[in-house]
Design a protein around this motif. Structure first.
Motif: not given
Lengths: 458, 458, 458
Positions: A351-356, C86-87, C123
């Motif tokens: 689950n990629l986010t803005r930090c990725d 999960s990340h 995040d």
């Protein structure tokens, strides 16, 4: 080949509803013969061993899933040959290094560094067999304590590229490597993940680098460069702003700044602490191999230790699996986090986010390049040269620019981000790349910029 | 099934163009149930353990990929049973040896050496189950410190063959074995490869057998015999000619002459130092198992050492994997050369030359025989007997026959080859095979021949 | 899916004619996601670790072939989560236990015990990602030193069942486990095999339990119970009759009586020595995990030893693989017999007899239940409760009832069997199950019955 679809769980206590595990992203991660990723990586010189390991005895190695032997003829030339003798298959790890090549122990066949069969001494002198066959060989060379090989199509062999950071004055390059029991990509992409430094290296257990500034969540940017991409992290630390960039030179070369930076003292365009390739041993094994750079200005706190750098070892925390399991559980390091992402990380479960953003950007660049190669085009190479050296962009810069009086934290964060952007423009853009005094010119430009900002603030 | 096609590389630095690895030669190399090679090998008695290992406790063994247990009933009889109890599958390696059989630990079922179920003691006395089933058993026997089994079709069970060299007067047979993590064939065919002695054992590193004569490239012949084939190597050593033959008795029995021969003193028809079967444990494991022969005339230099012969050990250089890796790299031995030809050597990648005629001949003979068996015919067995003993042909013979005056090296090599041929005719041919005094008669014939040659030279 | 066909050998020395090995009974033995056996077992709470192991550090576990982590939040609550974050997939075995959950080491994601994502601290604060996904979690609880999980469909989660024997006064429950490198079923079904106690534990080598009475072949019955089945073994020992029942609570919970029982002293309805689940780690690994019960009346001979009970250890003979191989060959124990039935026992190769009625019955019950679940029905659960406790049936009872004067051994065996039947009726049947004083009432009923029999005999 597209990345597989993801389906997340959305309810508490719902692990029972987990679908069968999706596959890894084969297009990006696989490296065996004929795979898109493997064929792309083969187009670049890759380090395979420390020169010090390739001495009197041949060194068995493995790259791209192939078993090979690196050796040094007594003449001094290094070679990389297929492991099994072309005669009857005995392993050349048991062969003898001679003046001009490697002699198999079993029946004495002698091979040159290029794979030519120089002698088949069990045969009559008139035998011509040796002129009709070649042993499998890859081009090899030695540079600053590492042995490199080129594993791609012979007709596409590039010049061995020398980056400016390989030749910095006052730098001592100490070769080392560490083998990871996992795919190369998850280890490599960690370099474009500055957020792990905030958590893994600082906040979650304790500060691996003995400096709290690493625990500040930075403003982040991920610009492309002529050779790949960098991250730009910018942090406020008292009256200072610390701007740091690590550099990815596509596909698998990375340069990392100093791990003991603490943001305390102004510096401009301080350069590389680690140059490292993450090489594909096989789909489920990789090796970080390269150099630690040692110089007095790179280690103001005296924490570096050259003697710890070498075979399966480097001089900072958590880089290999040698610690007891319970210690690794208590204070995990890079090795533990990255190898534990499965033997080959499954992107479809992430689950990629803005930090990725850095990781996602790197994958996108790699995918574009490997598809370019799969389509018969050449990979992108840097067009820039300074006296034959290719410019690189890793740096740490600390400028004394206090927050504007009365600025809110959010406003100051934007200010800090703006400082990082401007310093990156200085480092990456501009016309200094072909200037032999690039380093000094960049430093002066940063100092000018910093002084202007201080005046504006005051 | 034919051997796969070969495609060699022909350019320097061309390993990138290597095709996918071809498969091994399954027809020859595989040994599992139903494979042509396995079915052929099963038609012969095979040694499976040292008798000394099959004592109070059962001995777990593996042959042809099957898990088995060898045991000795207290009556003294040896048996070979399938490993897992016919009742509930518990392993009979945990069973107890009783007067007439082996009792499973779990529920006490008792098996005879032939697999009959003698007791099912948890059942009521009137139970007849035990009469309706048999446990899987193979015929077994004990001979001179080894336990042998017969793994083929019961109706084709041959007499246990006794070769003359098993019963030589003054010979002490000391059993030993060494397990190799590779296919049986590459270990076995090494016996028909006299050139490896020149290189592996002498020239490439140093003389494993402490005698420079081994480093002379000999004249070679590979004649067939009534039981298989031999090599004949003939070497000039000063005024002497040393003629040596090792013997392959098809399919997997070999006899080897003395490894410390130095060619210095005349001798005629000196016999066997090693009798060894190379047995198929499974496709990727084999075991050399047999006897070292000890006698005073076989060890004139006092280098043999009976105490080193036994479980995973024998008294000459380089025969197992017990040495540290770096030592094995510095001075590799047979074990290192043969196990490193891959778990199963890939014939399609080999480049056989004139020095491999023995290996090629052996493969051809084995292939013909295994196809004969696959076609429902019997394997070829020796028609010869001397008092029930089958004659064998391994020998070392040193005759004092100087080079003819003024002969060129090439002319003398032909002369040496001719001496080897003639002595081989004496050893293999003729009417002495059924003579109880064969040894003395052969020796006298060689002495006569040698004296004639000396006279002709003088 | 039906069990595969069996074909036995019927001739001596006929192992050559063995067919290819049949497959294991997948329907009963396999436990992976979606398998009938696995789905059935998932419908019950399963112990996964000792509570003492789930402390400051997370504990990596494996169940049903899934890699998981058990942990204890600082609040005290236990949780079972999927192993990989999960990340980005880093292993949560390297995570940090916090007040309300588990924090991944790599980027600091925080998970609650139910899998909710509590924080994604890399995040921006406004990020809502964490509300849209859940990490895979299974319900967990802690009870008497064990951590349990429920791995089935959330909507079918049963109440955690408490059996009367978990709460017996004066009993000290000491948790332990032992991992077996084989399928769970062959380990579990051993509990319904009283004949192995006669042979493995007593007659074949020596008496593991230091009491010859175990070597008497008992009269046996295998009645069903409201929760599963029991065995009833009845043995004459002098003037005493010893009646013993072990209890299987479907699917994989077993209760075993005292292993040091010697039949010497009268006792009625003496209860449980071992409560143990045999849990499916994966198809080829299982774990016996549960409690040893310690109480003064359960160990009249003082042979029990609480200090030996814990991780991979328990206080009676032959229960793990820690002994040297040769010792295990000389005196094999349960571990050796059961693990050696192959990694997954092949039922099609067995020859079950009258002594295996318990094993066959258990398999029939399990097959019926797993098919019921596969058909969408609920598994059978006990309808009985005493103050919330479910009654169980394991007991040892020794009554002083001499053989009838002049009775033949066969007649007396029938008499002993009849005593066993009648005592079992008292224990299993009747209306005492909902009586809070069940134990005392059953004991009184047995004493009455015993006295009547003594009078009838006299």
């Amino acid at each position: 080949m597209n990345a597989p679809q993801k389906r997340s769980l959305t309810e508490p206590y719902s692990a029972y509803h987990r679908d069968a595990l999706p596959e890894e992203d084969k297009e990006l991660a696989h490296v065996e013969r004929g795979s898109p990723g493997g064929e792309y990586l083969r187009r670049f010189w890759q380090p395979v061993a420390l020169a010090a390991e390739v001495g009197e005895l041949p060194k068995r190695i493995r790259m791209f899933g192939e078993d090979l032997v690196a050796f040094r003829a007594k003449s001094g030339r290094v070679g990389i040959l297929e492991l099994h003798c072309s005669h009857r298959g005995a392993s050349l790890e048991y062969a003898v290094c001679e003046e001009n090549g490697l002699r198999c122990c079993y029946h004495g066949w002698l091979y040159g560094v290029d794979g030519r069969v120089l002698e088949t001494p069990g045969d009559p002198p008139e035998s011509t067999l040796r002129f009709s066959i070649c042993h499998g060989a890859y081009p090899a060379l030695e540079y600053k304590g590492l042995v490199f090989g080129y594993f791609g199509p012979p007709e596409n062999k590039p010049e061995f590229p020398i980056y400016d950071s390989f030749e910095l004055q006052g730098d001592r390059l100490v070769p080392y490597y560490i083998t990871y029991p996992c795919n190369w990509l998850q280890v490599h992409e960690n370099v474009m993940d500055p957020v792990h430094a905030v958590f893994l290296h600082t906040r979650v257990t304790y500060s691996h680098f003995a400096a709290d500034v690493w625990g500040e969540l930075p403003a982040m940017e991920f610009p492309q460069t002529p050779t790949g991409m960098i991250y730009v992290t910018s942090r406020r630390w008292g009256d200072n702003v610390w701007v740091r960039s690590n550099d990815i030179i596509l596909p698998n070369l990375a340069q990392v700044g100093h791990v003991w930076e603490d943001g305390a003292e102004p510096k401009e365009f301080s350069r590389v602490a680690i140059t490292r390739w993450t090489t594909p041993v096989d789909n489920r094994t990789c090796r970080i191999i390269g150099w630690r750079h040692f110089s007095s200005d790179a280690d103001p706190r005296g924490l570096a230790d050259e003697r710890q750098c070498g075979v399966e070892s480097v001089d900072f925390f958590g880089q290999n699996g040698a610690r007891p399991y319970e210690d690794r559980q208590k204070i995990p390091g890079d090795y533990d986090a990255q190898t534990s992402q499965r033997p080959i990380a499954i992107h479809a479960l992430e689950n990629l986010t803005r930090c990725d953003i850095g990781v996602a950007t790197l994958r996108r660049l790699l995918r574009a390049e490997l598809r370019r190669v799969a389509n018969g085009e050449d990979p992108k190479l840097s067009p820039l040269r300074v006296n034959g050296l290719v410019p690189t962009y890793t740096h740490d810069t600390v400028v004394r620019v206090p927050a504007r009086t009365g600025a809110s934290p959010a406003t100051d964060k934007e200010f800090v981000r703006e400082i990082g952007r401007r310093i990156t423009e200085i480092v990456v853009g501009g016309d200094h790349h072909t200037d032999p005094s690039r380093t000094e010119r960049v430093r002066a430009m940063i100092r000018d910029y910093s002084a202007q900002q201080r005046m504006a603030v005051a």
